[in-house]
Design an enzyme around this catalytic site. Structure first.
Site: not given
Ligand code: NAD
Length: 256
Positions: A138, A151
């Site tokens: 991130s 985080y």
């Molecule tokens: P999201 O909530 O849409 O998806 C998260 C996924 O992780 C889902 O499939 C969920 O079921 C799974 N998950 C959660 N806990 C889990 C566990 N204990 N075991 C297995 N699976 C689990 O979120 P997202 O925004 O797509 O995030 C995905 C990644 O991207 C994360 O690591 C997040 O930190 C990172 N990220 C997101 C953003 C953003 O703005 N959305 C920005 C930077 C980084």
């Protein structure tokens, strides 16, 4: 380009993980999905791209389940060539109020899971002398924001793990890189928009505008499709000597 390869994408039932899984599938890779919630929908979306798709429901906070998932991926398709460590959760609170169990869960799911999956996937990749490990970190792997201690700590850790994994395998066909998105409108961020709107008594649209305006000069969300295209680049022949980078796609967030 990736026909015959197998990609395991953690946390791929939603958001960024599903976007990356679909981008890799569009290049011909067979996919192992992981994550909670609806599985049939994501499975059908990936299968529609003409590849084989399997699912493993490992809880990424549990090392034994991660081990079982890596074995399952290798057994199901014969090899594990691409590992995308993507699963992640968020919790927002000041350090002195941060619930200890939330801290432990975020460190386990957002950081330690990447260590476990990487250590378990590496031997097979090294034996084949080809592998791609992509860690979805991130902008918070590069800079901090208030109220996101666990985080930010976890994501900085993931960027560190990325560099060490890249260095230890630098003379091999196995690369490791991190992707550092700014805001992406997934369920993880929608919750933060909703909380902002509720706290200030403003509309969802106004809260979204404020959220982007505070951090992201482009005033645009990065999309899962754009992040998927970057993952495909890391897996392409041109990505062969890209090693240990933390590549931001953040609308200028970290350029400030
Ligand atoms: P999201 O909530 O849409 O998806 C998260 C996924 O992780 C889902 O499939 C969920 O079921 C799974 N998950 C959660 N806990 C889990 C566990 N204990 N075991 C297995 N699976 C689990 O979120 P997202 O925004 O797509 O995030 C995905 C990644 O991207 C994360 O690591 C997040 O930190 C990172 N990220 C997101 C953003 C953003 O703005 N959305 C920005 C930077 C980084």
């Amino acid at each position: 380009m990736l026909k015959g390869k197998t990609a395991l994408v953690t946390g791929s039932t939603s958001g960024i993980g599903l976007g990356i899984a679909k981008a890799l599938a569009a290049q011909g890779a067979n996919i192992v999905l992981n994550g909670f919630g609806d599985v049939d929908g994501p499975k059908a979306e990936v299968a529609a791209l003409g590849v084989q798709v399997a699912y493993h429901g490992a809880d990424m906070s549990k090392p034994a389940e991660i081990e079982d998932m890596v074995k399952f991926a290798t057994k199901t398709f014969g090899s594990l060539d691409i590992l995308v460590n993507n699963a992640g959760i968020q919790h927002v609170a000041r350090v002195e109020n941060f619930p200890v169990e939330k801290w432990d869960a975020i460190i386990a799911i957002n950081m330690s899971s990447a260590f476990h999956a990487t250590r378990l996937a590496l031997p097979g990749m090294l034996a084949a002398n080809w592998g791609r490990i992509i860690n979805v970190a991130s902008v918070h792997g590069l800079v901090g924001s208030a109220e996101k201690s666990a985080y930010v700590a976890a994501k900085h850790g993931v960027v560190g793990l990325t560099k060490v994994t890249a260095l230890e395998n630098a003379t091999t066909g196995v690369t490791c890189n991190a992707i550092c998105p700014g805001w992406v409108l997934t369920p993880l961020v929608q919750k933060q928009v909703d909380a902002k709107a509720a706290a200030q008594g403003i509309s969802n649209a106004e809260a979204t505008k404020q959220l982007l305006g505070e951090k992201e000069p482009s005033l645009q969300f990065t999309t899962p499709e754009e992040l998927g295209a970057l993952a495909v680049f890391f897996c392409s022949p041109a990505g062969n000597n890209v090693r240990g980078v933390a590549w931001n796609m953040d609308g200028g967030w970290t350029a400030q």
